[in-house]
Motif scaffolding. Structure first.
Motif, PDB file in Angstrom:
ATOM      1  N   ASP A  74       0.819  -1.214   0.000  1.00 18.52           N
ATOM      2  CA  ASP A  74       0.000   0.000   0.000  1.00 18.52           C
ATOM      3  C   ASP A  74       0.856   1.269   0.000  1.00 18.52           C
ATOM      4  O   ASP A  74       0.419   2.331   0.435  1.00 18.52           O
ATOM      5  CB  ASP A  74      -0.998   0.007   1.156  1.00 18.52           C
ATOM      6  N   MET A  75       2.078   1.143  -0.526  1.00 22.65           N
ATOM      7  CA  MET A  75       2.900   2.338  -0.698  1.00 22.65           C
ATOM      8  C   MET A  75       2.243   3.284  -1.705  1.00 22.65           C
ATOM      9  O   MET A  75       1.489   2.853  -2.577  1.00 22.65           O
ATOM     10  CB  MET A  75       4.303   1.955  -1.178  1.00 22.65           C
ATOM     11  N   LEU A  76       2.535   4.566  -1.586  1.00 22.12           N
ATOM     12  CA  LEU A  76       2.008   5.532  -2.534  1.00 22.12           C
ATOM     13  C   LEU A  76       2.873   5.521  -3.783  1.00 22.12           C
ATOM     14  O   LEU A  76       4.093   5.632  -3.714  1.00 22.12           O
ATOM     15  CB  LEU A  76       2.004   6.932  -1.915  1.00 22.12           C
ATOM     16  N   THR A  77       2.244   5.345  -4.931  1.00 20.61           N
ATOM     17  CA  THR A  77       2.933   5.370  -6.215  1.00 20.61           C
ATOM     18  C   THR A  77       2.215   6.347  -7.136  1.00 20.61           C
ATOM     19  O   THR A  77       1.071   6.738  -6.879  1.00 20.61           O
ATOM     20  CB  THR A  77       2.959   3.979  -6.878  1.00 20.61           C
ATOM     21  N   THR A  78       2.865   6.707  -8.223  1.00 17.08           N
ATOM     22  CA  THR A  78       2.211   7.609  -9.173  1.00 17.08           C
ATOM     23  C   THR A  78       0.970   6.961  -9.779  1.00 17.08           C
ATOM     24  O   THR A  78      -0.039   7.635 -10.028  1.00 17.08           O
ATOM     25  CB  THR A  78       3.192   8.014 -10.289  1.00 17.08           C
ATOM     26  N   ALA A  79       1.022   5.638 -10.014  1.00 15.17           N
ATOM     27  CA  ALA A  79      -0.135   4.944 -10.595  1.00 15.17           C
ATOM     28  C   ALA A  79      -1.312   4.951  -9.623  1.00 15.17           C
ATOM     29  O   ALA A  79      -2.463   5.194 -10.013  1.00 15.17           O
ATOM     30  CB  ALA A  79       0.245   3.514 -10.962  1.00 15.17           C
ATOM     31  N   LYS A  80      -1.040   4.694  -8.358  1.00 17.89           N
ATOM     32  CA  LYS A  80      -2.096   4.699  -7.346  1.00 17.89           C
ATOM     33  C   LYS A  80      -2.662   6.106  -7.168  1.00 17.89           C
ATOM     34  O   LYS A  80      -3.886   6.294  -7.080  1.00 17.89           O
ATOM     35  CB  LYS A  80      -1.537   4.184  -6.028  1.00 17.89           C
ATOM     36  N   GLU A  81      -1.791   7.098  -7.133  1.00 17.88           N
ATOM     37  CA  GLU A  81      -2.230   8.492  -6.986  1.00 17.88           C
ATOM     38  C   GLU A  81      -3.115   8.902  -8.156  1.00 17.88           C
ATOM     39  O   GLU A  81      -4.158   9.560  -7.975  1.00 17.88           O
ATOM     40  CB  GLU A  81      -1.006   9.390  -6.893  1.00 17.88           C
ATOM     41  N   ASP A  82      -2.714   8.516  -9.366  1.00 18.15           N
ATOM     42  CA  ASP A  82      -3.493   8.855 -10.554  1.00 18.15           C
ATOM     43  C   ASP A  82      -4.872   8.212 -10.495  1.00 18.15           C
ATOM     44  O   ASP A  82      -5.889   8.856 -10.789  1.00 18.15           O
ATOM     45  CB  ASP A  82      -2.736   8.399 -11.807  1.00 18.15           C
ATOM     46  N   PHE A  83      -4.919   6.924 -10.113  1.00 17.04           N
ATOM     47  CA  PHE A  83      -6.222   6.263 -10.023  1.00 17.04           C
ATOM     48  C   PHE A  83      -7.114   6.946  -8.997  1.00 17.04           C
ATOM     49  O   PHE A  83      -8.292   7.220  -9.269  1.00 17.04           O
ATOM     50  CB  PHE A  83      -6.074   4.782  -9.663  1.00 17.04           C
ATOM     51  N   LEU A  84      -6.610   7.207  -7.800  1.00 17.24           N
ATOM     52  CA  LEU A  84      -7.433   7.816  -6.746  1.00 17.24           C
ATOM     53  C   LEU A  84      -7.933   9.193  -7.176  1.00 17.24           C
ATOM     54  O   LEU A  84      -9.079   9.568  -6.880  1.00 17.24           O
ATOM     55  CB  LEU A  84      -6.638   7.911  -5.451  1.00 17.24           C
ATOM     56  N   THR A  85      -7.093   9.948  -7.881  1.00 20.23           N
ATOM     57  CA  THR A  85      -7.516  11.263  -8.368  1.00 20.23           C
ATOM     58  C   THR A  85      -8.654  11.125  -9.376  1.00 20.23           C
ATOM     59  O   THR A  85      -9.668  11.835  -9.302  1.00 20.23           O
ATOM     60  CB  THR A  85      -6.333  11.997  -9.021  1.00 20.23           C
ATOM     61  N   GLU A  86      -8.500  10.201 -10.335  1.00 16.06           N
ATOM     62  CA  GLU A  86      -9.550   9.999 -11.335  1.00 16.06           C
ATOM     63  C   GLU A  86     -10.833   9.471 -10.706  1.00 16.06           C
ATOM     64  O   GLU A  86     -11.936   9.886 -11.081  1.00 16.06           O
ATOM     65  CB  GLU A  86      -9.058   9.026 -12.416  1.00 16.06           C
ATOM     66  N   PHE A  87     -10.703   8.567  -9.747  1.00 17.03           N
ATOM     67  CA  PHE A  87     -11.889   7.987  -9.103  1.00 17.03           C
ATOM     68  C   PHE A  87     -12.647   9.066  -8.325  1.00 17.03           C
ATOM     69  O   PHE A  87     -13.892   9.119  -8.374  1.00 17.03           O
ATOM     70  CB  PHE A  87     -11.466   6.847  -8.177  1.00 17.03           C
ATOM     71  N   ALA A  88     -11.923   9.912  -7.635  1.00 18.90           N
ATOM     72  CA  ALA A  88     -12.573  10.991  -6.895  1.00 18.90           C
ATOM     73  C   ALA A  88     -13.232  11.987  -7.840  1.00 18.90           C
ATOM     74  O   ALA A  88     -14.355  12.453  -7.599  1.00 18.90           O
ATOM     75  CB  ALA A  88     -11.554  11.697  -6.002  1.00 18.90           C
ATOM     76  N   THR A  89     -12.558  12.287  -8.950  1.00 17.08           N
ATOM     77  CA  THR A  89     -13.034  13.308  -9.879  1.00 17.08           C
ATOM     78  C   THR A  89     -14.205  12.831 -10.723  1.00 17.08           C
ATOM     79  O   THR A  89     -15.170  13.577 -10.945  1.00 17.08           O
ATOM     80  CB  THR A  89     -11.884  13.747 -10.814  1.00 17.08           C
ATOM     81  N   ARG A  90     -14.136  11.587 -11.189  1.00 21.88           N
ATOM     82  CA  ARG A  90     -15.118  11.121 -12.173  1.00 21.88           C
ATOM     83  C   ARG A  90     -16.231  10.259 -11.587  1.00 21.88           C
ATOM     84  O   ARG A  90     -17.267  10.080 -12.216  1.00 21.88           O
ATOM     85  CB  ARG A  90     -14.404  10.355 -13.298  1.00 21.88           C
ATOM     86  N   VAL A  91     -16.012   9.705 -10.396  1.00 21.92           N
ATOM     87  CA  VAL A  91     -17.025   8.827  -9.802  1.00 21.92           C
ATOM     88  C   VAL A  91     -17.593   9.414  -8.505  1.00 21.92           C
ATOM     89  O   VAL A  91     -18.782   9.696  -8.417  1.00 21.92           O
ATOM     90  CB  VAL A  91     -16.447   7.418  -9.544  1.00 21.92           C
ATOM     91  N   ALA A 305      -7.246   4.742 -16.723  1.00 23.10           N
ATOM     92  CA  ALA A 305      -7.506   4.949 -18.149  1.00 23.10           C
ATOM     93  C   ALA A 305      -8.965   4.676 -18.491  1.00 23.10           C
ATOM     94  O   ALA A 305      -9.572   5.389 -19.307  1.00 23.10           O
ATOM     95  CB  ALA A 305      -6.586   4.054 -18.978  1.00 23.10           C
ATOM     96  N   ALA A 306      -9.535   3.654 -17.865  1.00 19.48           N
ATOM     97  CA  ALA A 306     -10.952   3.326 -18.109  1.00 19.48           C
ATOM     98  C   ALA A 306     -11.865   4.446 -17.622  1.00 19.48           C
ATOM     99  O   ALA A 306     -12.850   4.785 -18.282  1.00 19.48           O
ATOM    100  CB  ALA A 306     -11.304   2.014 -17.424  1.00 19.48           C
ATOM    101  N   LEU A 307     -11.555   5.026 -16.485  1.00 22.26           N
ATOM    102  CA  LEU A 307     -12.376   6.120 -15.971  1.00 22.26           C
ATOM    103  C   LEU A 307     -12.324   7.320 -16.912  1.00 22.26           C
ATOM    104  O   LEU A 307     -13.349   7.959 -17.177  1.00 22.26           O
ATOM    105  CB  LEU A 307     -11.915   6.514 -14.568  1.00 22.26           C
ATOM    106  N   ARG A 308     -11.138   7.623 -17.417  1.00 26.08           N
ATOM    107  CA  ARG A 308     -11.020   8.743 -18.358  1.00 26.08           C
ATOM    108  C   ARG A 308     -11.755   8.463 -19.666  1.00 26.08           C
ATOM    109  O   ARG A 308     -12.385   9.349 -20.249  1.00 26.08           O
ATOM    110  CB  ARG A 308      -9.539   9.032 -18.639  1.00 26.08           C
TER     111      ARG A 308
END
Length: 416
Positions: A74-91, A305-308
């Motif tokens: 559960d380390m913070l990575t750029t991929a995880k950060e990107d997903f959480l940002t998209e999930f918060a923004t789009r869902v 990518a799917a969320l976008r």
């Protein structure tokens, strides 16, 4: 020595589809001899956007080519950060959902186990209310709230702390489950203690494609609020647009306390699951619930990518709802044509079922469909329901082709 001589007898799907698949793209799979199969199974709804969608594939390949992190707990990575940002923004944001996001492990049953543990931790109570016909996973906690007798028997130990009530429409609603639950909780002599949570599928997939009415779901949510019971929606198979909206419960106008997501959340069929819950329920201690593979970064990449690609607007949602009307019409025609064999057609969005009086007929229909190049599975208490779950990205022509093959398969099975 062949592959089948060393694989366990527990294998199942390869028994009904006895070919060796080699490639897949969009709504089709291809065996090693090059034969094409139209996929109305979609990885049990893990492939809502089809096989190897080019946009998601490019994102994944780019991540791997640049040596992006693949495993990170559960380390913070750029991929995880990107997903959480998209999930918060789009869902979450557009739906005004104040949910915390937990990565409980790679599969749906991991999400359910986390939800059950959290509900019990928050409330200090142990019992969970589940429904007839439910399926929530194959680990012990999930099996305890699953209805199917054969699956439960595989546990090998007693499965308790569950009170089961009738789902919407069970036994023709002769025993209304919500009335029973409310009455038992209201009577101090009923012997039923206040439960920690109620867990429900808005459409029971493995249970035979049983959609709960939107009114029933709203009544259930109101009952849980009034009785101070947490409401868990298992959206593992029906979420990510399968019924139209991103979450299957949206149409009922309810906000569950806890939501379980998996299957198509990664967008690409990669292992990934989420447990979502109201922020005030976030009482976990660090590391109190964890798992080695909860940080699947390739899945984060394809999920973002799917969320976008699919959830920037309501296009996919509206298209799925419109196609649900088409399926309702075409399957209704089949049911009307063969009333001696088909008892019901039911579904929502792009998950539909044809229920047969004789389970053997359902199996014959699925086999006849496979012989004609269409993949469908059976579900229900006796595998009496032919279940249809095409990718949401299927073309109109592919949907028409699949429905045509299904019609031929039904005709062949009932005539034989």
């Amino acid at each position: 020595m062949t592959a089948l001589t060393i694989e366990s007898e527990v294998r199942s799907y390869c028994r009904n589809w006895p070919v060796v698949f080699d490639r897949a793209r969009g709504s089709r799979m291809f065996d090693r001899d090059g034969r094409s199969y139209l996929d109305f199974f979609a990885g049990a709804s893990a492939l809502n956007y089809g096989h190897n969608h080019p946009v998601l594939k490019r994102a994944l390949l780019a991540h791997l080519e640049r040596d992006g992190v693949t495993h990170s707990l559960d380390m913070l990575t750029t991929a995880k950060e990107d997903f959480l940002t998209e999930f918060a923004t789009r869902v979450l944001g557009p739906r005004r959902l104040d949910y915390r996001v937990q990565f409980p492990g790679p599969t749906g049953t991991n999400s359910v186990e986390a939800a059950l543990k959290l509900a019990r931790k928050v409330t200090g109570r142990s019992t969970v209310v589940a429904f007839t016909g439910a399926f929530h996973g194959m680990s012990l906690g999930s099996l305890a709230i699953t209805g199917n007798a054969a699956k439960r028997a595989g546990a090998g130990v007693p499965l308790g702390h569950t009170w089961r009530i009738p789902y919407d429409g069970f036994a023709g609603d002769q025993v209304p489950g919500l009335t029973l639950l409310d009455s038992m909780l209201a009577d101090s002599s009923s012997g039923v203690d206040l439960p920690a949570a109620v867990i429900v599928e808005t459409v029971q997939g493995e249970g035979g494609v049983n959609p709960a009415s939107l009114t029933w779901l709203a009544d259930l949510a109101q009952l849980c609020r009034r009785r101070d019971i947490l409401l868990i929606v298992d959206d593992i198979q029906m979420g990510c647009g399968r019924t139209g909206p991103f979450f299957s419960f949206e149409a009922a106008g309810i906000t569950p306390d806890i939501v379980c997501l998996s299957k198509s959340i990664s967008g690409y069929g990669l292992p990934m699951s989420l447990t979502l819950f109201r922020s005030e329920l976030d009482v976990w201690q660090p590391g109190e619930h964890n798992g080695t593979f909860r940080g699947n970064n390739p899945a984060f990449v394809t999920a973002a990518a799917a969320l976008r690609e699919f959830w920037a607007d309501s296009t996919l949602e509206k298209q799925t709802e419109e196609r649900g009307v088409l399926f309702e019409e075409k399957l209704g025609e089949l049911a009307d044509r063969y009333p001696a064999h088909i008892t019901a057609s039911r579904g929502r969005g792009l998950v539909w079922g044809l229920a047969f009086r004789d389970p053997q007929t359902a199996r014959q229909v699925a086999d006849a469909a496979f012989a004609r190049g269409l993949l469908v599975e059976t579900s229900g208490s006796y595998d009496e329901v032919v279940k249809l779950m095409p990718p949401l990205t299927s073309t109109d022509e592919e949907l028409a082709e699949g429905l045509g093959i299904l019609r031929e398969a039904v005709t062949s099975a009932v005539a034989g």
